[in-house]
Each structure stands twice: as C-alpha cells, then as structure tokens.
Design a protein around this motif. Structure first.
Motif, PDB file in Angstrom:
ATOM      1  N   GLY A 185       0.833  -1.203   0.000  1.00  0.00           N
ATOM      2  CA  GLY A 185       0.000   0.000   0.000  1.00  0.00           C
ATOM      3  C   GLY A 185       0.865   1.250   0.000  1.00  0.00           C
ATOM      4  O   GLY A 185       0.416   2.324   0.409  1.00  0.00           O
ATOM      5  N   SER A 186       2.122   1.122  -0.462  1.00  0.00           N
ATOM      6  CA  SER A 186       3.061   2.244  -0.346  1.00  0.00           C
ATOM      7  C   SER A 186       2.670   3.422  -1.225  1.00  0.00           C
ATOM      8  O   SER A 186       3.131   4.545  -0.999  1.00  0.00           O
ATOM      9  CB  SER A 186       4.484   1.785  -0.669  1.00  0.00           C
ATOM     10  OG  SER A 186       4.566   1.309  -1.994  1.00  0.00           O
ATOM     11  N   SER A 187       1.810   3.207  -2.219  1.00  0.00           N
ATOM     12  CA  SER A 187       1.398   4.346  -3.061  1.00  0.00           C
ATOM     13  C   SER A 187       0.179   5.037  -2.455  1.00  0.00           C
ATOM     14  O   SER A 187      -0.287   6.044  -2.970  1.00  0.00           O
ATOM     15  CB  SER A 187       1.051   3.853  -4.468  1.00  0.00           C
ATOM     16  OG  SER A 187      -0.055   2.973  -4.376  1.00  0.00           O
TER      17      SER A 187
ATOM     18  N   ARG B 239       8.241   4.892   0.022  1.00  0.00           N
ATOM     19  CA  ARG B 239       7.974   4.485  -1.355  1.00  0.00           C
ATOM     20  C   ARG B 239       9.270   4.399  -2.135  1.00  0.00           C
ATOM     21  O   ARG B 239      10.073   5.336  -2.140  1.00  0.00           O
ATOM     22  CB  ARG B 239       7.015   5.493  -2.009  1.00  0.00           C
ATOM     23  CG  ARG B 239       6.282   4.842  -3.138  1.00  0.00           C
ATOM     24  CD  ARG B 239       5.080   5.574  -3.591  1.00  0.00           C
ATOM     25  NE  ARG B 239       4.524   4.819  -4.711  1.00  0.00           N
ATOM     26  CZ  ARG B 239       3.943   5.347  -5.754  1.00  0.00           C
ATOM     27  NH1 ARG B 239       3.789   6.640  -5.824  1.00  0.00           N
ATOM     28  NH2 ARG B 239       3.484   4.590  -6.725  1.00  0.00           N
ATOM     29  N   LEU B 240       9.468   3.250  -2.792  1.00  0.00           N
ATOM     30  CA  LEU B 240      10.719   2.978  -3.492  1.00  0.00           C
ATOM     31  C   LEU B 240      10.702   3.513  -4.916  1.00  0.00           C
ATOM     32  O   LEU B 240       9.741   3.274  -5.643  1.00  0.00           O
ATOM     33  CB  LEU B 240      10.860   1.450  -3.553  1.00  0.00           C
ATOM     34  CG  LEU B 240      12.229   0.860  -3.347  1.00  0.00           C
ATOM     35  CD1 LEU B 240      12.680   1.138  -1.928  1.00  0.00           C
ATOM     36  CD2 LEU B 240      12.174  -0.654  -3.543  1.00  0.00           C
TER      37      LEU B 240
ATOM     38  N   LEU C  89       5.665  -1.867 -12.652  1.00  0.00           N
ATOM     39  CA  LEU C  89       5.594  -0.879 -11.565  1.00  0.00           C
ATOM     40  C   LEU C  89       6.761   0.112 -11.681  1.00  0.00           C
ATOM     41  O   LEU C  89       7.917  -0.272 -11.533  1.00  0.00           O
ATOM     42  CB  LEU C  89       5.667  -1.620 -10.222  1.00  0.00           C
ATOM     43  CG  LEU C  89       5.701  -0.790  -8.956  1.00  0.00           C
ATOM     44  CD1 LEU C  89       4.343  -0.134  -8.695  1.00  0.00           C
ATOM     45  CD2 LEU C  89       6.073  -1.660  -7.761  1.00  0.00           C
ATOM     46  N   THR C  90       6.444   1.367 -11.966  1.00  0.00           N
ATOM     47  CA  THR C  90       7.491   2.390 -12.043  1.00  0.00           C
ATOM     48  C   THR C  90       7.144   3.539 -11.110  1.00  0.00           C
ATOM     49  O   THR C  90       6.024   4.050 -11.123  1.00  0.00           O
ATOM     50  CB  THR C  90       7.630   2.935 -13.481  1.00  0.00           C
ATOM     51  OG1 THR C  90       8.092   1.873 -14.313  1.00  0.00           O
ATOM     52  CG2 THR C  90       8.639   4.077 -13.561  1.00  0.00           C
ATOM     53  N   VAL C  91       8.101   3.928 -10.280  1.00  0.00           N
ATOM     54  CA  VAL C  91       7.901   5.081  -9.393  1.00  0.00           C
ATOM     55  C   VAL C  91       9.021   6.073  -9.682  1.00  0.00           C
ATOM     56  O   VAL C  91      10.198   5.776  -9.477  1.00  0.00           O
ATOM     57  CB  VAL C  91       7.942   4.652  -7.904  1.00  0.00           C
ATOM     58  CG1 VAL C  91       7.790   5.860  -6.996  1.00  0.00           C
ATOM     59  CG2 VAL C  91       6.866   3.618  -7.604  1.00  0.00           C
ATOM     60  N   PRO C  92       8.678   7.274 -10.201  1.00  0.00           N
ATOM     61  CA  PRO C  92       9.718   8.270 -10.469  1.00  0.00           C
ATOM     62  C   PRO C  92      10.360   8.756  -9.171  1.00  0.00           C
ATOM     63  O   PRO C  92       9.723   8.703  -8.110  1.00  0.00           O
ATOM     64  CB  PRO C  92       8.960   9.405 -11.160  1.00  0.00           C
ATOM     65  CG  PRO C  92       7.513   9.103 -11.047  1.00  0.00           C
ATOM     66  CD  PRO C  92       7.327   7.718 -10.517  1.00  0.00           C
ATOM     67  N   GLU C  93      11.618   9.207  -9.301  1.00  0.00           N
ATOM     68  CA  GLU C  93      12.363   9.586  -8.101  1.00  0.00           C
ATOM     69  C   GLU C  93      11.670  10.655  -7.245  1.00  0.00           C
ATOM     70  O   GLU C  93      11.735  10.622  -6.026  1.00  0.00           O
ATOM     71  CB  GLU C  93      13.755  10.064  -8.498  1.00  0.00           C
ATOM     72  CG  GLU C  93      14.824   9.262  -7.788  1.00  0.00           C
ATOM     73  CD  GLU C  93      16.178   9.437  -8.427  1.00  0.00           C
ATOM     74  OE1 GLU C  93      16.839  10.396  -8.025  1.00  0.00           O
ATOM     75  OE2 GLU C  93      16.532   8.627  -9.305  1.00  0.00           O
ATOM     76  N   ASN C  94      10.967  11.600  -7.921  1.00  0.00           N
ATOM     77  CA  ASN C  94      10.342  12.678  -7.143  1.00  0.00           C
ATOM     78  C   ASN C  94       9.164  12.177  -6.302  1.00  0.00           C
ATOM     79  O   ASN C  94       8.683  12.883  -5.418  1.00  0.00           O
ATOM     80  CB  ASN C  94       9.905  13.830  -8.051  1.00  0.00           C
ATOM     81  CG  ASN C  94       8.891  13.390  -9.092  1.00  0.00           C
ATOM     82  OD1 ASN C  94       8.941  12.269  -9.580  1.00  0.00           O
ATOM     83  ND2 ASN C  94       7.957  14.259  -9.408  1.00  0.00           N
TER      84      ASN C  94
ATOM     85  N   VAL D 111      16.680   1.384  -4.474  1.00  0.00           N
ATOM     86  CA  VAL D 111      15.776   1.585  -5.620  1.00  0.00           C
ATOM     87  C   VAL D 111      15.596   0.273  -6.379  1.00  0.00           C
ATOM     88  O   VAL D 111      16.441  -0.616  -6.332  1.00  0.00           O
ATOM     89  CB  VAL D 111      16.282   2.666  -6.618  1.00  0.00           C
ATOM     90  CG1 VAL D 111      16.562   3.981  -5.933  1.00  0.00           C
ATOM     91  CG2 VAL D 111      17.504   2.197  -7.387  1.00  0.00           C
ATOM     92  N   HIS D 112      14.488   0.181  -7.074  1.00  0.00           N
ATOM     93  CA  HIS D 112      14.250  -0.963  -7.965  1.00  0.00           C
ATOM     94  C   HIS D 112      15.004  -0.752  -9.264  1.00  0.00           C
ATOM     95  O   HIS D 112      15.028   0.358  -9.791  1.00  0.00           O
ATOM     96  CB  HIS D 112      12.757  -1.067  -8.303  1.00  0.00           C
ATOM     97  CG  HIS D 112      11.926  -1.709  -7.230  1.00  0.00           C
ATOM     98  ND1 HIS D 112      10.660  -1.291  -6.917  1.00  0.00           N
ATOM     99  CD2 HIS D 112      12.180  -2.772  -6.426  1.00  0.00           C
ATOM    100  CE1 HIS D 112      10.168  -2.068  -5.959  1.00  0.00           C
ATOM    101  NE2 HIS D 112      11.074  -2.955  -5.634  1.00  0.00           N
TER     102      HIS D 112
END
Ligand code: G3H
Ligand code: ZN
Length: 281
Positions: free
Chosen positions: A103-105, A135-136, A143-148, A177-178
């Motif tokens: 649930g990190s998002s 959040r990683l 699954l992509t999470v931008p650095e910001n 990071v992933h």
C-alpha cells in the motif's frame, strides 16, 4: 522443504543472516533458484511479481510450491508487491500464503487499512505478510515510481504502522531503488538503525541488485532479514537468451533453456553467499 516465510525470517534473525527472495517467472527461474539454494545449502524464497502471477496463474504457483516442497532446503513462495485485492485473492486461491501487501502508493491511513485487512485475511490462513512503508523509486515489471515520488521510511511512523497492522515483516525505503542504480547506491544507515530500534519484526530490503558486500553486511547488522533480487537475475536470463539465440546454426531449445538456468543459477548462488545464507539450510 516448503517452510513458512516467517519461520525462515526468524531463523535468519537467530542465525544473523538474511534470506534472498528471487523473482521467478517460469520453470527456468525456479530450477535456477532451487539448484543454487541446494548447491549452497542455503534457504531461499521463490518470489512472484503480480505480473508473473497474472501471466502464469495457478500452474506457476503450483510449480513453485512443488519445487519448494520437493527440495531438501527450506524454501518459501511469496507474492511480491501486491496492491490489488484481485491479485491477492488469485494467489491465496492458488495456495500461496506469503503475501506482500503493498500500500506504499496510498495515503498513510489507507495503507494502514489496506495492509491491516490483508494481514487479518492471511493470518487466518496462518500465513506471512510483508508490507512497505515509504515508497521505493525505480522500475520493476509494470511498476514504475519516479524519483520525485519516492519517500523514505519514517522510523516513528514505522512503529505505529507495525502496531496497527500486525504485519510480520517491514520493507523499508532508505535510498534503495528498484532496477539499476544510477551511480553508487547511497543507503541511509542511521535511518535503518533508527527503524530497527523502534520495531521488533524482521526488515526487508528491496532493490538488492547492485548493492555492495559492505552495504549488505551493514543492512544485516541493522535487522534486514530478507533481500529482494530481481534485476540481476532477469538480466542474466535475458543476456543468456540473446547470446544463445544469436548462434549459428540455431541451438536446440533445451540447450538454450539450460544455458539460461546456468546463468541465473550463478547469480543466485553468488547472492546466497553474499547474504551469509550458505550452509544455513
Ligand atoms: O521486489 C523485488 C525487488 O525489490 C527487486 O529489486 O530488481 O532492483 O533487484 P531489483
Ligand atoms: Zn521490490
């Protein structure tokens, strides 16, 4: 032997090491992890990303469970990064009882509610729940999470989160990071130490591909009991396929698959040694 993930994490805590969780997508991945674990006599976790689960479904889960059951080494099978009730239901119906409720998002209270609900359900089956706080950044499968949008784990919030959800293991964000690190990885060890001081469940470090021996050692010293590895294993698989498929005359398919297993196995074995798990089976 098929072993509950929480038992494996507690064994790791008692033995002062960490267990590698290796993402697998198919038979070759499973063969590689089992062969490496058996050669090294080190416990390991077969891990399925939801995308792999959706692709392989029940047959893939059953293959992983059978492989773990048939091995003489303690192994578990774990669902990685799941934010969807549907994926979790699919996994549980297929016989998986080790789940990462991701649930990190979500906003903090939503993460608590989601994770707490999954924990109650999985615990009713005597299973294990890992969850993530913070959040990683980076990419893994879909699954992509931008650095910001990345967020480090707050130690006080971590204590509250563990209390309110009843999870068995906490994935922390301390600069890991992933995917591939751009430059030298920088991990916030004082933060990890502060988290470890406030909670007493095993910690998990995602994005373990590319971390040095020194970083792995310090992470274990501060309570990390599970390292997630995908990128390096996946790259070994893809590079092996690319190299073999470029050969002329074209090689047999079984030989191509065999080379892929060997390539992945050697990465997994090196991680098992790095995590201090060799000989602990
Ligand atoms: O959940 C799996 C991992 O965190 C894998 O990370 O692909 O960077 O090794 P990695
Ligand atoms: Zn991860």
């Amino acid at each position: 032997m098929l072993t509950p993930t929480k038992t494996m994490l507690h064994m790791a805590r008692d033995g002062g090491y960490a267990v590698g969780a290796f993402n697998v997508y198919n038979l070759e991945g499973v063969l590689a992890v089992v062969a490496a674990a058996e050669d090294e006599f080190g416990p390991a976790i077969l891990q399925l990303h939801p995308e792999a689960l959706r692709h392989g479904g029940k047959p893939l889960v059953e293959m992983c469970l059978a492989a773990a059951r048939n091995s003489f080494i303690p192994m578990s099978v774990h669902l990685d990064h799941s934010a969807s009730d549907e994926d979790i239901r699919l996994a549980l119906d297929a016989g998986l009882v080790s789940i990462m409720a991701d649930g990190s998002s979500m906003a903090y209270d939503d993460n608590v509610a989601f994770t707490g609900g999954v924990t109650a359900l999985v615990h009713s089956k005597d299973g294990t729940v890992e969850a993530e706080l913070g959040r990683l950044a980076g990419t893994e499968d879909d699954l992509t999470v931008p650095e910001n949008l990345a967020k480090l784990t707050d130690p006080d919030q971590a204590a509250d989160f563990v209390d309110r959800t009843g999870i068995d293991a906490l994935a922390v964000c301390i600069g890991n990071v992933h995917g591939t690190y751009s430059g030298e990885p920088v991990l916030d060890f004082p933060r990890l130490q502060a988290i470890e001081a406030r909670i007493d469940i095993p910690l998990v470090l995602h994005g373990a591909s590319g971390l040095s021996q020194e970083m792995i050692g310090r992470s274990i010293a501060f309570g990390v009991r599970k390292f997630n590895v995908n990128t390096e294993v996946r790259q070994a698989y893809m590079s092996s396929l690319t190299a073999r498929l470029g050969e002329s005359p074209q090689p047999d398919l079984s030989s191509v698959m065999g080379s892929a297993v060997d390539a992945m196995k050697s990465v997994v074995a090196s991680k098992i040694r790095l995590f201090g798990t060799s000989g602990k089976g």
